[in-house]
Scaffold this active site. Structure first.
Site, mmCIF file in Angstrom:
data_model
loop_
_atom_site.group_PDB
_atom_site.id
_atom_site.type_symbol
_atom_site.label_atom_id
_atom_site.label_comp_id
_atom_site.label_asym_id
_atom_site.label_seq_id
_atom_site.Cartn_x
_atom_site.Cartn_y
_atom_site.Cartn_z
ATOM 1 N N HIS A 29 36.381 45.391 36.370
ATOM 2 C CA HIS A 29 35.935 46.762 36.085
ATOM 3 C C HIS A 29 34.443 46.751 35.790
ATOM 4 O O HIS A 29 33.853 45.689 35.560
ATOM 5 C CB HIS A 29 36.691 47.331 34.867
ATOM 6 C CG HIS A 29 36.358 46.600 33.598
ATOM 7 N ND1 HIS A 29 36.903 45.373 33.282
ATOM 8 C CD2 HIS A 29 35.505 46.898 32.581
ATOM 9 C CE1 HIS A 29 36.411 44.959 32.128
ATOM 10 N NE2 HIS A 29 35.545 45.865 31.680
ATOM 11 N N ASP B 31 31.745 48.655 32.991
ATOM 12 C CA ASP B 31 31.776 49.473 31.774
ATOM 13 C C ASP B 31 31.114 50.811 32.101
ATOM 14 O O ASP B 31 30.296 50.903 33.013
ATOM 15 C CB ASP B 31 31.063 48.753 30.631
ATOM 16 C CG ASP B 31 31.812 47.479 30.226
ATOM 17 O OD1 ASP B 31 33.003 47.362 30.567
ATOM 18 O OD2 ASP B 31 31.199 46.601 29.583
ATOM 19 N N HIS C 13 33.008 42.974 36.168
ATOM 20 C CA HIS C 13 33.384 41.788 35.401
ATOM 21 C C HIS C 13 34.866 41.796 35.044
ATOM 22 O O HIS C 13 35.538 42.826 35.195
ATOM 23 C CB HIS C 13 32.514 41.668 34.138
ATOM 24 C CG HIS C 13 32.579 42.873 33.236
ATOM 25 N ND1 HIS C 13 31.922 44.052 33.487
ATOM 26 C CD2 HIS C 13 33.241 43.079 32.060
ATOM 27 C CE1 HIS C 13 32.166 44.918 32.528
ATOM 28 N NE2 HIS C 13 32.966 44.362 31.644
ATOM 29 N N ARG D 112 41.918 33.887 22.643
ATOM 30 C CA ARG D 112 40.519 34.329 22.744
ATOM 31 C C ARG D 112 40.354 35.745 22.191
ATOM 32 O O ARG D 112 41.178 36.618 22.436
ATOM 33 C CB ARG D 112 40.069 34.284 24.206
ATOM 34 C CG ARG D 112 38.639 34.746 24.428
ATOM 35 C CD ARG D 112 38.197 34.452 25.868
ATOM 36 N NE ARG D 112 36.821 34.856 26.078
ATOM 37 C CZ ARG D 112 36.450 36.057 26.537
ATOM 38 N NH1 ARG D 112 37.360 36.955 26.867
ATOM 39 N NH2 ARG D 112 35.174 36.348 26.691
#
Ligand SMILES: O=C(O)CCC(=O)C(=O)O
Ligand SMILES: [Fe+2]
Length: 345
Positions: free
Chosen positions: A227, A229, A284, A294
């Site tokens: 996607h 941002d 990304h 994570r």
């Protein structure tokens, strides 16, 4: 005044796209979360280091910042910053509080569930309905004070969480504004342009905590699907666990490897529009791993929802029409990747 949250009201999600999996209770990757090929070849982090990083590292105490940041924005859409003035103590505290939240039992986290047309609270990434499979991810979003949701999670002991998150958002806001001035200067904006375009007192911002639990079959799972941002800039604290990747034309997925105490800055769609495509918003994703849980913390910043966004007047050959920020957020919520092409002139 319209808030960023309200911009999502017209695209409510159904519950299956809000409620995360109870990862604690899962031993095997369920079919609902099994992607056929999430892991095309990417360069392992072990092959990059601070001397040959995969994306530029900018020392904010260094020289020629406007040129360095302009170059990174134009050629990578992402860079890492060091000497940014946010203490490692605060970076650690915000990660600690995020881990504390995601470690709560599923039934407790669900008390702070995001509402169908809302943007804040606990839930699956909002991009989920655009993909055929679910992501190995849970998130918690805040816009300003998280006290209402924090009270749902910890009826008595919510102060620490709120204090840390509010302090972090304050620090991020002053850092992002400092970065934005450098970015705009590299586009040729004068001090007066900047003051009239971006008065400091108003903005759209949010802080998203992301959790990617260790995954029994990471090669078939995806943490966060590809996607861009939506806002101007994102400052991502990915701590010390790799997982963030950017897509580079002609190369493929490239890892953005963690650098001690660095923060990752990436360009969002509104800056893509404002720069008339010269600073492209970067595509990304986040991948997961078998042993580590994570956590990442993404701070998104943009102009206020009611303001108008258009390519900066001093740039030649306008490629995008002007529109209100909240209109763009609405288009993105309905069309995801196609949003930029839908407003192209
Ligand atoms: O976790 C990451 O590294 C990426 C997070 C991200 O892309 C987002 O929150 O929009
Ligand atoms: Fe992102």
């Amino acid at each position: 005044m319209t808030t960023l949250s309200e911009a999502y009201k017209d695209t409510p999600l159904n519950l299956q796209h809000i409620v995360p999996l109870d990862f604690e209770s899962i031993q095997e990757l369920p079919d609902s979360h099994a992607w056929s090929s999430s892991n095309e070849f990417t360069l392992p982090c072990s092959q990059t280091d601070e001397k040959s990083p995969s994306v530029p590292i900018v020392d904010l105490k260094g020289t020629n910042l406007v040129e360095k940041i302009g170059h990174a924005c134009e050629n990578y859409g992402v860079f890492q910053i060091i000497n940014h003035g946010v203490s490692s103590k605060l970076l650690n505290e915000v990660e600690y509080q995020a881990r504390r939240l995601f470690a709560l039992p599923a039934h407790q986290k669900l008390k702070a569930l995001r509402s169908p047309g809302g943007a804040t609270g606990y839930g699956i990434a909002r991009i989920s309905p655009f993909f055929p499979k679910f992501m190995w991810h849970e998130g918690f979003n805040m816009m300003g004070s998280p006290v209402d949701h924090a009270r749902e999670l910890w009826p008595i002991d919510y102060d620490n969480f709120c204090d840390v998150m509010e302090e972090y958002q304050k620090k991020m806001k002053s850092l992002v504004y400092q970065l934005l001035l450098l970015v705009l200067e590299s586009l040729g904006a004068s001090q007066e342009d900047m003051e009239s375009l971006f008065p400091t007192y108003e903005s759209a911002e949010s802080l998203q905590l992301n959790s990617y639990p260790s995954c029994p079959d990471p090669s078939r799972a995806i943490g966060l699907a590809p996607h861009t941002d939506s806002l101007f800039l994102t400052i991502l604290n990915q701590s010390d666990t790799n997982g963030l990747q950017i897509f580079r034309d002609g190369i493929g997925w490239v890892p953005v490897c963690p650098v001690n105490d660095a923060l990752v800055v990436n360009i969002g769609d509104l800056l893509h529009i404002f720069s008339n495509g010269r600073f492209p918003s970067v595509y990304h994703r986040a991948i997961v791993n078998e042993t580590k849980h994570r956590i990442s913390m993404a701070y998104f910043y943009g102009p206020p929802p009611e303001s108008e966004i258009a390519p900066f007047a001093k740039l030649p050959l306008r490629k995008y029409r002007s529109l209100k920020v909240k209109e763009y957020i609405g288009i993105k919520a309905k069309h995801l990747d196609k949003a930029l092409s839908l407003i192209r002139l």
